[in-house]
Each structure stands twice: as structure tokens, then as C-alpha cells.
Scaffold this motif. Structure first.
Motif, short mmCIF file in Angstrom:
data_model
loop_
_atom_site.label_atom_id
_atom_site.label_comp_id
_atom_site.label_asym_id
_atom_site.label_seq_id
_atom_site.Cartn_x
_atom_site.Cartn_y
_atom_site.Cartn_z
N VAL A 22 18.80 58.75 45.92
CA VAL A 22 18.51 59.65 44.80
C VAL A 22 17.66 60.81 45.29
O VAL A 22 16.65 60.62 45.98
CB VAL A 22 17.73 58.89 43.70
N ASN A 23 18.06 62.02 44.93
CA ASN A 23 17.28 63.21 45.24
C ASN A 23 16.64 63.74 43.96
O ASN A 23 17.33 63.91 42.94
CB ASN A 23 18.16 64.29 45.87
N LEU A 24 15.34 63.99 44.00
CA LEU A 24 14.61 64.50 42.85
C LEU A 24 14.17 65.93 43.12
O LEU A 24 13.38 66.19 44.03
CB LEU A 24 13.38 63.63 42.55
N GLY A 25 14.69 66.88 42.34
CA GLY A 25 14.38 68.28 42.53
C GLY A 25 12.96 68.63 42.16
O GLY A 25 12.24 67.86 41.52
N ILE A 26 12.55 69.83 42.55
CA ILE A 26 11.20 70.31 42.30
C ILE A 26 10.94 70.43 40.80
O ILE A 26 11.82 70.80 40.03
CB ILE A 26 11.00 71.68 42.99
N GLY A 27 9.71 70.13 40.39
CA GLY A 27 9.32 70.26 38.99
C GLY A 27 9.49 68.97 38.22
O GLY A 27 9.14 67.89 38.71
N LEU A 28 10.03 69.08 37.02
CA LEU A 28 10.16 67.92 36.14
C LEU A 28 10.86 66.73 36.80
O LEU A 28 10.40 65.59 36.63
CB LEU A 28 10.89 68.35 34.85
N PRO A 29 11.95 66.92 37.55
CA PRO A 29 12.62 65.74 38.13
C PRO A 29 11.73 64.86 39.01
O PRO A 29 11.93 63.65 39.07
CB PRO A 29 13.77 66.36 38.94
N ARG A 93 25.42 67.12 53.25
CA ARG A 93 26.76 67.68 53.48
C ARG A 93 27.81 66.60 53.70
O ARG A 93 28.98 66.81 53.41
CB ARG A 93 26.70 68.63 54.68
N ARG A 94 27.40 65.45 54.20
CA ARG A 94 28.34 64.34 54.39
C ARG A 94 28.39 63.44 53.15
O ARG A 94 28.96 62.36 53.17
CB ARG A 94 27.95 63.53 55.62
N ARG A 95 27.77 63.90 52.06
CA ARG A 95 27.82 63.23 50.75
C ARG A 95 27.22 61.82 50.80
O ARG A 95 27.75 60.89 50.18
CB ARG A 95 29.26 63.22 50.23
N ARG A 96 26.10 61.70 51.50
CA ARG A 96 25.40 60.42 51.56
C ARG A 96 24.40 60.27 50.41
O ARG A 96 23.85 59.19 50.21
CB ARG A 96 24.66 60.27 52.89
N VAL A 97 24.13 61.35 49.70
CA VAL A 97 23.23 61.29 48.54
C VAL A 97 24.08 61.08 47.29
O VAL A 97 25.05 61.81 47.05
CB VAL A 97 22.39 62.59 48.42
N LEU A 132 22.71 70.95 47.63
CA LEU A 132 22.73 69.75 46.80
C LEU A 132 23.74 69.89 45.66
O LEU A 132 24.50 68.97 45.37
CB LEU A 132 21.33 69.48 46.22
N ALA A 133 23.74 71.05 45.01
CA ALA A 133 24.64 71.26 43.88
C ALA A 133 26.10 71.18 44.30
O ALA A 133 26.96 70.71 43.55
CB ALA A 133 24.35 72.62 43.23
N GLN A 134 26.41 71.64 45.50
CA GLN A 134 27.80 71.65 45.97
C GLN A 134 28.25 70.31 46.52
O GLN A 134 29.43 69.96 46.43
CB GLN A 134 27.96 72.71 47.06
N LYS A 135 27.34 69.53 47.10
CA LYS A 135 27.75 68.38 47.90
C LYS A 135 27.45 67.02 47.28
O LYS A 135 28.09 66.03 47.66
CB LYS A 135 27.07 68.45 49.28
N VAL A 136 26.47 66.92 46.42
CA VAL A 136 26.12 65.61 45.86
C VAL A 136 27.11 65.23 44.76
O VAL A 136 27.49 66.07 43.93
CB VAL A 136 24.67 65.61 45.33
N GLU A 137 27.50 63.97 44.73
CA GLU A 137 28.55 63.53 43.80
C GLU A 137 28.18 63.77 42.34
O GLU A 137 29.02 64.20 41.55
CB GLU A 137 28.83 62.04 44.02
N ARG A 138 26.94 63.45 41.95
CA ARG A 138 26.53 63.65 40.56
C ARG A 138 25.27 64.50 40.52
O ARG A 138 24.28 64.19 41.18
CB ARG A 138 26.24 62.32 39.86
N LEU A 139 25.31 65.56 39.72
CA LEU A 139 24.16 66.41 39.50
C LEU A 139 23.79 66.31 38.03
O LEU A 139 24.60 66.62 37.15
CB LEU A 139 24.46 67.86 39.89
N VAL A 140 22.56 65.88 37.76
CA VAL A 140 22.06 65.76 36.40
C VAL A 140 20.98 66.81 36.19
O VAL A 140 20.00 66.86 36.95
CB VAL A 140 21.49 64.35 36.13
N VAL A 141 21.17 67.66 35.21
CA VAL A 141 20.19 68.71 34.89
C VAL A 141 19.20 68.18 33.86
O VAL A 141 19.59 67.59 32.85
CB VAL A 141 20.90 69.96 34.34
N LEU A 142 17.91 68.40 34.13
CA LEU A 142 16.84 68.07 33.20
C LEU A 142 16.13 69.37 32.83
O LEU A 142 15.56 70.03 33.71
CB LEU A 142 15.82 67.11 33.84
N CYS A 143 16.19 69.74 31.57
CA CYS A 143 15.55 70.99 31.16
C CYS A 143 15.30 70.98 29.66
O CYS A 143 15.86 70.16 28.93
CB CYS A 143 16.41 72.19 31.54
#
Length: 217
Positions: A22-29, A93-97, A132-143
């Protein structure tokens, strides 16, 4: 009643399952750390080169050399690894996340994401969000559902410079959780105290809502 951010984070934690990276972006995530059950076996990835991030234990002294991609001090769980950013982005890039959580200035009904630049305001750059936006299988936006002026962030078409096109899987705000589909934005959950009409009025895009299947959070 939970605050808006607490509501978003509690709902977002339901998207994480055991065994994921799991990758947690800067800020709220990054605050999702506080909502993960202690017995949930996941590895949190930070694109500056850490796999196995966790909160610093209460009373423990922060290691000044151990930070996440936003510069916040972190701890590491047993079995964690540290490596250079080239290897970290090779993982991406190898979609391991498996899943990443990001904030947003705007998201639209096609799943386009704008979260790095507001024209006329300083920006440090697009950073790792583009990869991350291009390569990760699922991107969840929190805003937040609307900005401080009440303007919707959920739109028919993004107006700001895009981070990546058609990359968002799910949008979670304090008002609703919306899945991005080929037909548009499908509302899967709505805030307990909110009516469907109020949600539509606060949103700048058409919404697909089946009230017989609508969850509450």
C-alpha cells in the motif's frame, strides 16, 4: 459525529486488505496509518525508498534519517527494507504496488486526476504522483467534496493540469464514496445524514445512484 477527515479515513481503510503493498500519498492519506487494524498484515510503501513503514512507537525517539516521501518521521515494522528511489520506482513501474491513496484538487467522471498544480500558485513539481497514478492497479482519491469556497471538486471534466488520465478507481469524500465506471461515477456509499438530492447538488458531475443498493458511512 466524526469529523469530515475522520469519516473519509475510516471509509478508506475498508479498501485495504491483508497481503497488499500500500502506498500512502502526502497529506491526508498518510493519516491512514491510524486507521489500520494492528493485526492487518500489509506493507506500506513510500516512494523515497521504504517498504514496511509504520507509525513511530509511543515514546520512541524519531530517527532523523527515516522519513516518508512527505518528509514526516516514520518507524519501520519487522522485516522492513530500505532502498534507493530508483528501486522504489522500479517496484511501481513493474506494478508491485497494489493500491495507492492520493489527495486531489479535482477528479472527473472519467477518472482523470488533477492533484499537483494550480496555475498561478507555487508547486514543487508533479513528483512521484504521475508514476503512481499511471502504474498502480488501484488509485483511491481522498479529498473534500468541495473546496473552501464551496466549489465542487468532483467534475464532469477536470480544468486543472492533469496528473494522469483515466487513472482513478474510487473517490472518497466526506459526502460519498464513488466508483469510477465506464458509464460514469457510481455512488456506492453516502454519508449517514446526507440526502441524495443534497449530494447531487454538491457535485459538479452526473452521478449514478441506485438507492436500493446505497450504503451509508
Amino acid at each position: 459525529m466524526p469529523s469530515d477527515q475522520q469519516r473519509i479515513l475510516a471509509r478508506a481503510a475498508r479498501e485495504i486488505t491483508a497481503g497488499q503493498i500500500v502506498n500512502l500519498g502526502i497529506g491526508l492519506p498518510t493519516r491512514l496509518f491510524h486507521y489500520l487494524p494492528p493485526d492487518l498484515e500489509v506493507l506500506v510503501h513510500s516512494e523515497n525508498g521504504v517498504l514496511g513503514c509504520q507509525l513511530i512507537d509511543d515514546g520512541a525517539e524519531a530517527d532523523p534519517e527515516m522519513i516518508d516521501s512527505g518528509g514526516a518521521y516514520i518507524g519501520t515494522r519487522p522485516g522492513a527494507s530500505v532502498f534507493d528511489s530508483a528501486l522504489s520506482f522500479a517496484m511501481i513501474r513493474r506494478r508491485r504496488v497494489d493500491i495507492t491513496f492520493m489527495g486531489a484538487f479535482e477528479v472527473d467522471r472519467q477518472g482523470n486526476l488533477a492533484n499537483w498544480k494550480i496555475p498561478g500558485k507555487f508547486s514543487p513539481g508533479i513528483g512521484g504522483a504521475m508514476e503512481l497514478a499511471q502504474k498502480v492497479e488501484r488509485l483511491v482519491v481522498l479529498c473534500s467534496h468541495n473546496d473552501k469556497h464551496g466549489t465542487p471538486k468532483i467534475l464532469e471534466h477536470c480544468r486543472l493540469p492533469l496528473t494522469a488520465p483515466r487513472c482513478v478507481s474510487l473517490i472518497i469524500t466526506e459526502k460519498a464514496a464513488m466508483r469510477v465506471t465506464h458509464s460514469g461515477l457510481e455512488v456506492v456509499d453516502i454519508a449517514e445524514e446526507l440526502s441524495v438530492d443534497a449530494l447531487r447538488a454538491a457535485t459538479g458531475a452526473e452521478l449514478i445512484i441506485d438507492e436500493s443498493r446505497l450504503g451509508r458511512f
